[in-house]
Design a protein around this motif. Structure first.
Motif, PDB file in Angstrom:
ATOM      1  N   ALA A   6     -27.648 -18.085 -11.074  1.00  0.00           N
ATOM      2  CA  ALA A   6     -28.610 -18.763 -10.196  1.00  0.00           C
ATOM      3  C   ALA A   6     -29.447 -19.800 -10.949  1.00  0.00           C
ATOM      4  CB  ALA A   6     -29.522 -17.735  -9.539  1.00  0.00           C
ATOM      5  N   LEU A   7     -29.422 -19.725 -12.285  1.00  0.00           N
ATOM      6  CA  LEU A   7     -30.198 -20.683 -13.083  1.00  0.00           C
ATOM      7  C   LEU A   7     -29.540 -22.053 -13.086  1.00  0.00           C
ATOM      8  CD1 LEU A   7     -30.950 -18.539 -16.280  1.00  0.00           C
ATOM      9  CD2 LEU A   7     -32.593 -19.229 -14.544  1.00  0.00           C
ATOM     10  N   PRO A   8     -30.342 -23.115 -13.194  1.00  0.00           N
ATOM     11  CA  PRO A   8     -29.760 -24.449 -13.374  1.00  0.00           C
ATOM     12  C   PRO A   8     -29.024 -24.516 -14.717  1.00  0.00           C
ATOM     13  CG  PRO A   8     -32.135 -24.576 -12.966  1.00  0.00           C
ATOM     14  CD  PRO A   8     -31.785 -23.135 -13.106  1.00  0.00           C
ATOM     15  N   LYS A   9     -28.070 -25.423 -14.814  1.00  0.00           N
ATOM     16  CA  LYS A   9     -27.237 -25.513 -16.012  1.00  0.00           C
ATOM     17  C   LYS A   9     -28.080 -25.747 -17.266  1.00  0.00           C
ATOM     18  CE  LYS A   9     -22.843 -27.128 -17.419  1.00  0.00           C
ATOM     19  NZ  LYS A   9     -21.560 -27.381 -16.864  1.00  0.00           N
ATOM     20  N   ARG A  10     -29.088 -26.554 -17.173  1.00  0.00           N
ATOM     21  CA  ARG A  10     -29.965 -26.834 -18.318  1.00  0.00           C
ATOM     22  C   ARG A  10     -30.665 -25.561 -18.801  1.00  0.00           C
ATOM     23  NH1 ARG A  10     -31.635 -28.838 -22.545  1.00  0.00           N
ATOM     24  NH2 ARG A  10     -33.617 -29.891 -22.744  1.00  0.00           N
ATOM     25  N   SER A  11     -31.105 -24.739 -17.861  1.00  0.00           N
ATOM     26  CA  SER A  11     -31.765 -23.477 -18.221  1.00  0.00           C
ATOM     27  C   SER A  11     -30.773 -22.493 -18.823  1.00  0.00           C
ATOM     28  CB  SER A  11     -32.413 -22.853 -16.991  1.00  0.00           C
ATOM     29  OG  SER A  11     -33.459 -23.678 -16.528  1.00  0.00           O
ATOM     30  N   ARG A  12     -29.527 -22.493 -18.330  1.00  0.00           N
ATOM     31  CA  ARG A  12     -28.513 -21.613 -18.911  1.00  0.00           C
ATOM     32  C   ARG A  12     -28.217 -22.006 -20.355  1.00  0.00           C
ATOM     33  NH1 ARG A  12     -25.605 -22.077 -13.807  1.00  0.00           N
ATOM     34  NH2 ARG A  12     -24.206 -23.518 -14.855  1.00  0.00           N
ATOM     35  N   ALA A  13     -28.228 -23.309 -20.640  1.00  0.00           N
ATOM     36  CA  ALA A  13     -28.013 -23.766 -22.018  1.00  0.00           C
ATOM     37  C   ALA A  13     -29.141 -23.261 -22.913  1.00  0.00           C
ATOM     38  CB  ALA A  13     -27.927 -25.287 -22.058  1.00  0.00           C
ATOM     39  N   ARG A  14     -30.353 -23.341 -22.427  1.00  0.00           N
ATOM     40  CA  ARG A  14     -31.505 -22.860 -23.190  1.00  0.00           C
ATOM     41  C   ARG A  14     -31.471 -21.341 -23.339  1.00  0.00           C
ATOM     42  NH1 ARG A  14     -36.866 -22.531 -21.003  1.00  0.00           N
ATOM     43  NH2 ARG A  14     -38.175 -21.872 -22.696  1.00  0.00           N
ATOM     44  N   LEU A  15     -31.029 -20.652 -22.291  1.00  0.00           N
ATOM     45  CA  LEU A  15     -30.916 -19.195 -22.331  1.00  0.00           C
ATOM     46  C   LEU A  15     -29.919 -18.760 -23.400  1.00  0.00           C
ATOM     47  CD1 LEU A  15     -31.540 -16.380 -21.199  1.00  0.00           C
ATOM     48  CD2 LEU A  15     -29.750 -16.778 -19.504  1.00  0.00           C
ATOM     49  N   GLY A  16     -28.846 -19.499 -23.568  1.00  0.00           N
ATOM     50  CA  GLY A  16     -27.871 -19.172 -24.605  1.00  0.00           C
ATOM     51  C   GLY A  16     -28.502 -19.171 -25.980  1.00  0.00           C
ATOM     52  N   THR A  17     -29.342 -20.160 -26.248  1.00  0.00           N
ATOM     53  CA  THR A  17     -30.040 -20.227 -27.528  1.00  0.00           C
ATOM     54  C   THR A  17     -31.010 -19.062 -27.681  1.00  0.00           C
ATOM     55  OG1 THR A  17     -29.886 -22.630 -27.445  1.00  0.00           O
ATOM     56  CG2 THR A  17     -31.484 -21.704 -28.981  1.00  0.00           C
ATOM     57  N   MET A  18     -31.727 -18.758 -26.619  1.00  0.00           N
ATOM     58  CA  MET A  18     -32.682 -17.644 -26.663  1.00  0.00           C
ATOM     59  C   MET A  18     -31.966 -16.317 -26.896  1.00  0.00           C
ATOM     60  SD  MET A  18     -35.179 -18.768 -23.512  1.00  0.00           S
ATOM     61  CE  MET A  18     -36.210 -17.321 -23.572  1.00  0.00           C
ATOM     62  N   ALA A  19     -30.837 -16.120 -26.223  1.00  0.00           N
ATOM     63  CA  ALA A  19     -30.087 -14.867 -26.374  1.00  0.00           C
ATOM     64  C   ALA A  19     -29.552 -14.728 -27.795  1.00  0.00           C
ATOM     65  CB  ALA A  19     -28.944 -14.813 -25.363  1.00  0.00           C
ATOM     66  N   LEU A  20     -29.052 -15.819 -28.352  1.00  0.00           N
ATOM     67  CA  LEU A  20     -28.548 -15.777 -29.722  1.00  0.00           C
ATOM     68  C   LEU A  20     -29.665 -15.423 -30.698  1.00  0.00           C
ATOM     69  CD1 LEU A  20     -26.159 -16.254 -31.618  1.00  0.00           C
ATOM     70  CD2 LEU A  20     -26.849 -18.642 -31.738  1.00  0.00           C
ATOM     71  N   ARG A  21     -30.834 -15.980 -30.482  1.00  0.00           N
ATOM     72  CA  ARG A  21     -31.988 -15.673 -31.333  1.00  0.00           C
ATOM     73  C   ARG A  21     -32.382 -14.194 -31.211  1.00  0.00           C
ATOM     74  NH1 ARG A  21     -36.191 -18.747 -29.246  1.00  0.00           N
ATOM     75  NH2 ARG A  21     -34.969 -20.555 -29.816  1.00  0.00           N
ATOM     76  N   GLU A  22     -32.388 -13.676 -29.992  1.00  0.00           N
ATOM     77  CA  GLU A  22     -32.732 -12.265 -29.777  1.00  0.00           C
ATOM     78  C   GLU A  22     -31.696 -11.338 -30.414  1.00  0.00           C
ATOM     79  OE1 GLU A  22     -35.307 -10.605 -28.333  1.00  0.00           O
ATOM     80  OE2 GLU A  22     -36.401 -12.429 -27.881  1.00  0.00           O
ATOM     81  N   ILE A  23     -30.422 -11.687 -30.302  1.00  0.00           N
ATOM     82  CA  ILE A  23     -29.367 -10.870 -30.918  1.00  0.00           C
ATOM     83  C   ILE A  23     -29.558 -10.843 -32.430  1.00  0.00           C
ATOM     84  CG2 ILE A  23     -26.877 -10.774 -31.401  1.00  0.00           C
ATOM     85  CD1 ILE A  23     -26.463 -11.746 -28.486  1.00  0.00           C
ATOM     86  N   GLY A  24     -29.888 -11.992 -33.015  1.00  0.00           N
ATOM     87  CA  GLY A  24     -30.134 -12.054 -34.456  1.00  0.00           C
ATOM     88  C   GLY A  24     -31.330 -11.225 -34.881  1.00  0.00           C
ATOM     89  N   GLN A  25     -32.413 -11.305 -34.098  1.00  0.00           N
ATOM     90  CA  GLN A  25     -33.599 -10.518 -34.427  1.00  0.00           C
ATOM     91  C   GLN A  25     -33.316  -9.025 -34.297  1.00  0.00           C
ATOM     92  OE1 GLN A  25     -36.681 -12.022 -31.871  1.00  0.00           O
ATOM     93  NE2 GLN A  25     -37.173 -13.718 -33.242  1.00  0.00           N
ATOM     94  N   ALA A  26     -32.564  -8.660 -33.287  1.00  0.00           N
ATOM     95  CA  ALA A  26     -32.226  -7.248 -33.105  1.00  0.00           C
ATOM     96  C   ALA A  26     -31.353  -6.743 -34.243  1.00  0.00           C
ATOM     97  CB  ALA A  26     -31.516  -7.047 -31.771  1.00  0.00           C
ATOM     98  N   SER A  27     -30.444  -7.584 -34.712  1.00  0.00           N
ATOM     99  CA  SER A  27     -29.548  -7.134 -35.785  1.00  0.00           C
ATOM    100  C   SER A  27     -30.288  -6.915 -37.096  1.00  0.00           C
ATOM    101  CB  SER A  27     -28.403  -8.135 -35.981  1.00  0.00           C
ATOM    102  OG  SER A  27     -28.895  -9.354 -36.472  1.00  0.00           O
ATOM    103  N   ARG A  28     -31.446  -7.531 -37.256  1.00  0.00           N
ATOM    104  CA  ARG A  28     -32.235  -7.329 -38.465  1.00  0.00           C
ATOM    105  C   ARG A  28     -33.108  -6.078 -38.400  1.00  0.00           C
ATOM    106  NH1 ARG A  28     -32.039 -12.857 -38.040  1.00  0.00           N
ATOM    107  NH2 ARG A  28     -33.982 -13.095 -36.917  1.00  0.00           N
ATOM    108  N   SER A  29     -33.195  -5.453 -37.240  1.00  0.00           N
ATOM    109  CA  SER A  29     -33.997  -4.227 -37.134  1.00  0.00           C
ATOM    110  C   SER A  29     -33.179  -3.027 -37.619  1.00  0.00           C
ATOM    111  CB  SER A  29     -34.469  -4.013 -35.696  1.00  0.00           C
ATOM    112  OG  SER A  29     -33.391  -3.678 -34.869  1.00  0.00           O
TER     113      SER A  29
END
Length: 144
Positions: free
Chosen positions: A29-52
């Motif tokens: 349901a998100l606009p394409k631009r927001s989905r692109a930004r969400l991809g970056t946010m998700a990658l950052r969260e996955i990286g932070q989680a992997s360091r815990s």
């Protein structure tokens, strides 16, 4: 004991499947631009989680550290339902990160399809990020 473990894993699998469907609907349901930004946010969260210490418990309060699974997906889903777009996107990113680590290398056969579905969803976000026109504009050399 194995039967109990299987029942718990099947219950968790059903819960993740239901949450994944809702997260997918919200992402599409998100606009394409927001989905692109969400991809970056998700990658950052996955990286932070992997360091815990316990990546699958990322976002879980410390006092609940010894549960079979954490509260990260529930917290992420609650935030994803927010009317505030920024909070919703951060909630989706949190949910994706926790679900990724929870289903990655799982010994339970009922959880493995969810990891494949999650990887497909993350690949779609990555493709949206690559196709983002603002990304190419930012990379273009400055005209003098």
């Amino acid at each position: 004991m194995r039967i109990v473990t299987r029942l718990i894993a099947m219950n968790r699998s059903r819960q993740l499947a239901k949450q994944l469907r809702e997260i997918e609907r919200q992402i599409h349901a998100l606009p394409k631009r927001s989905r692109a930004r969400l991809g970056t946010m998700a990658l950052r969260e996955i990286g932070q989680a992997s360091r815990s210490d316990f990546p699958h418990l990322y976002g879980t309060p410390p006092e609940e550290r010894y549960l079979p699974w954490g509260q990260g997906t529930d917290i992420g889903l609650a935030r994803a339902r927010s009317d505030n777009a920024e909070i919703a996107m951060r909630g989706i990113a949190l949910w994706l990160a926790v679900a990724y680590h929870e289903t990655k290398n799982t010994p339970h056969p009922s959880m493995q399809p969810h990891h494949r579905d999650l990887m497909r969803l993350l690949r779609g976000l990555k493709e949206d990020h690559r196709e983002d026109p603002m990304q190419s504009w930012m990379q273009a050399p400055a005209a003098a």
